[in-house]
Design a protein around this motif. Structure first.
Motif, PDB file in Angstrom:
ATOM      1  N   VAL A 101      74.665  23.758  19.341  1.00  0.00           N
ATOM      2  CA  VAL A 101      74.360  24.411  18.066  1.00  0.00           C
ATOM      3  C   VAL A 101      73.907  23.412  17.003  1.00  0.00           C
ATOM      4  O   VAL A 101      72.940  23.655  16.283  1.00  0.00           O
ATOM      5  N   TYR A 102      74.570  22.274  16.906  1.00  0.00           N
ATOM      6  CA  TYR A 102      74.275  21.326  15.826  1.00  0.00           C
ATOM      7  C   TYR A 102      73.063  20.440  16.110  1.00  0.00           C
ATOM      8  O   TYR A 102      72.616  19.705  15.219  1.00  0.00           O
ATOM      9  N   GLN A 103      72.537  20.490  17.331  1.00  0.00           N
ATOM     10  CA  GLN A 103      71.254  19.881  17.679  1.00  0.00           C
ATOM     11  C   GLN A 103      71.152  18.403  17.288  1.00  0.00           C
ATOM     12  O   GLN A 103      70.147  17.948  16.778  1.00  0.00           O
ATOM     13  N   HIS A 104      72.212  17.697  17.494  1.00  0.00           N
ATOM     14  CA  HIS A 104      72.320  16.257  17.226  1.00  0.00           C
ATOM     15  C   HIS A 104      72.014  15.890  15.771  1.00  0.00           C
ATOM     16  O   HIS A 104      71.479  14.822  15.469  1.00  0.00           O
ATOM     17  N   LYS A 105      72.376  16.768  14.876  1.00  0.00           N
ATOM     18  CA  LYS A 105      72.189  16.506  13.450  1.00  0.00           C
ATOM     19  C   LYS A 105      73.409  15.779  12.902  1.00  0.00           C
ATOM     20  O   LYS A 105      74.541  16.023  13.329  1.00  0.00           O
ATOM     21  N   PRO A 106      73.206  14.889  11.937  1.00  0.00           N
ATOM     22  CA  PRO A 106      74.344  14.306  11.236  1.00  0.00           C
ATOM     23  C   PRO A 106      75.034  15.389  10.404  1.00  0.00           C
ATOM     24  O   PRO A 106      74.360  16.216   9.780  1.00  0.00           O
ATOM     25  N   LEU A 107      76.350  15.367  10.417  1.00  0.00           N
ATOM     26  CA  LEU A 107      77.142  16.381   9.731  1.00  0.00           C
ATOM     27  C   LEU A 107      78.057  15.750   8.699  1.00  0.00           C
ATOM     28  O   LEU A 107      78.675  14.724   8.969  1.00  0.00           O
ATOM     29  N   ILE A 108      78.143  16.396   7.554  1.00  0.00           N
ATOM     30  CA  ILE A 108      79.210  16.139   6.596  1.00  0.00           C
ATOM     31  C   ILE A 108      80.027  17.421   6.585  1.00  0.00           C
ATOM     32  O   ILE A 108      79.507  18.492   6.261  1.00  0.00           O
ATOM     33  N   LEU A 109      81.286  17.313   6.979  1.00  0.00           N
ATOM     34  CA  LEU A 109      82.151  18.483   7.072  1.00  0.00           C
ATOM     35  C   LEU A 109      83.177  18.431   5.952  1.00  0.00           C
ATOM     36  O   LEU A 109      83.880  17.437   5.799  1.00  0.00           O
ATOM     37  N   LYS A 138      79.433  12.414  10.386  1.00  0.00           N
ATOM     38  CA  LYS A 138      79.300  11.168   9.623  1.00  0.00           C
ATOM     39  C   LYS A 138      80.490  10.962   8.701  1.00  0.00           C
ATOM     40  O   LYS A 138      80.883   9.838   8.441  1.00  0.00           O
ATOM     41  N   ALA A 139      81.021  12.079   8.170  1.00  0.00           N
ATOM     42  CA  ALA A 139      82.177  12.008   7.274  1.00  0.00           C
ATOM     43  C   ALA A 139      82.773  13.400   7.158  1.00  0.00           C
ATOM     44  O   ALA A 139      82.097  14.407   7.406  1.00  0.00           O
ATOM     45  N   HIS A 140      84.038  13.425   6.766  1.00  0.00           N
ATOM     46  CA  HIS A 140      84.700  14.699   6.498  1.00  0.00           C
ATOM     47  C   HIS A 140      85.704  14.488   5.382  1.00  0.00           C
ATOM     48  O   HIS A 140      86.239  13.397   5.215  1.00  0.00           O
ATOM     49  N   LEU A 141      85.915  15.554   4.617  1.00  0.00           N
ATOM     50  CA  LEU A 141      86.795  15.450   3.455  1.00  0.00           C
ATOM     51  C   LEU A 141      87.354  16.829   3.107  1.00  0.00           C
ATOM     52  O   LEU A 141      86.616  17.810   3.068  1.00  0.00           O
ATOM     53  N   SER A 142      88.642  16.849   2.865  1.00  0.00           N
ATOM     54  CA  SER A 142      89.325  18.044   2.390  1.00  0.00           C
ATOM     55  C   SER A 142      89.589  17.892   0.890  1.00  0.00           C
ATOM     56  O   SER A 142      90.041  16.837   0.449  1.00  0.00           O
ATOM     57  N   ILE A 143      89.297  18.944   0.156  1.00  0.00           N
ATOM     58  CA  ILE A 143      89.552  18.962  -1.287  1.00  0.00           C
ATOM     59  C   ILE A 143      90.678  19.964  -1.543  1.00  0.00           C
ATOM     60  O   ILE A 143      90.466  21.182  -1.449  1.00  0.00           O
ATOM     61  N   PRO A 144      91.866  19.490  -1.842  1.00  0.00           N
ATOM     62  CA  PRO A 144      92.979  20.410  -2.100  1.00  0.00           C
ATOM     63  C   PRO A 144      92.873  21.027  -3.500  1.00  0.00           C
ATOM     64  O   PRO A 144      92.140  20.527  -4.354  1.00  0.00           O
TER      65      PRO A 144
END
Length: 175
Positions: A101-109, A138-144
Motif C-alpha cells: 500500500v505505501y509503495q516504498h514512500k517515506p512516512l511520517i506517522l 522516517k519518524a513517528h511522534l505522539s502528541i498527548p
C-alpha cells in the motif's frame, strides 16, 4: 516534494487532520495535498464482498494518490486502542488491490488524542506494521493532550518542546 497528508479518521473535526495539516506545512517548498478518507468510503471489507463486488475503484484511486506522492504524513486516531474502522476498511480494500500500500514512500506517522495517551497504542501498531506494506518510517511522534498542546485557532503546536520534536520529525523527509 509532493506530500500527501491525511488523518486515519472519518471525523469531520479530526484533530489528527489538524495535526497532519500543520506538520506537512513545516516542509519547505513542498506541495501538500490533504486527503479526507471520507472521500474513499467503501462497503465493509470481507472476502464475500470482494468476490461479489470486485475491487472498488475508490481503493485504486487512493493508491493512485499515494503513487503520485513523494512522501506521506499520516495522523492516526485511536478507537479503543486500535485503528478507526474507517481507516482499517480503506486500508483493507487498498491492500487487496496492492499489498504494498505505501509503495516504498517515506512516512511520517503521527497520532494525537485529547487525553494524555496521545493515541500511542495505535501509533505503535502503525509503526510496527508499515514495513510489511512497503512503508519507510522516517519518524513517528505522539502528541498527548491535543487541546493543551495545540492552538486550534492558529493551527499550530503551542508546546515548544513538542513543536521542536515535530519539526525534527518532518525534517527527516528532506534527508
Amino acid at each position: 516534494m509532493k506530500i500527501i497528508a491525511f488523518a486515519a479518521s472519518s471525523s469531520r473535526q479530526s484533530i489528527n487532520k489538524q495535526l497532519v495539516s500543520y506538520a506537512a506545512s513545516l516542509v519547505e517548498n513542498a506541495q501538500v495535498e490533504v486527503l479526507d478518507i471520507n472521500d474513499y468510503e467503501m462497503p465493509l471489507y470481507s472476502a464475500d464482498r470482494e468476490a461479489e463486488l470486485g475491487k472498488p475503484q475508490l481503493a485504486q484511486d487512493f493508491l493512485d494518490k499515494i503513487a503520485a506522492a513523494d512522501a506521506l504524513v499520516i495522523g492516526f486516531a485511536e478507537h479503543n486502542g486500535s485503528y478507526t474502522a474507517a481507516y482499517k476498511n480503506l486500508f483493507d480494500w487498498s491492500s487487496r488491490t496492492l499489498q504494498k500500500v505505501y509503495q516504498h514512500k517515506p512516512l511520517i506517522l503521527l497520532a494525537t488524542s485529547p487525553g494524555p495517551g496521545g493515541a500511542a497504542t495505535v501509533l505503535a501498531a502503525a509503526v510496527g506494521s508499515a514495513p510489511f506494506f512497503d512503508g519507510e518510517v522516517k519518524a513517528h511522534l505522539s502528541i498527548p493532550s491535543f487541546y493543551d498542546n495545540f492552538d486550534v485557532d492558529k493551527g499550530e503546536l503551542k508546546n515548544a518542546e513538542l513543536a521542536d520534536k515535530l519539526a525534527s520529525a518532518m525534517a527527516m523527509l528532506s534527508q
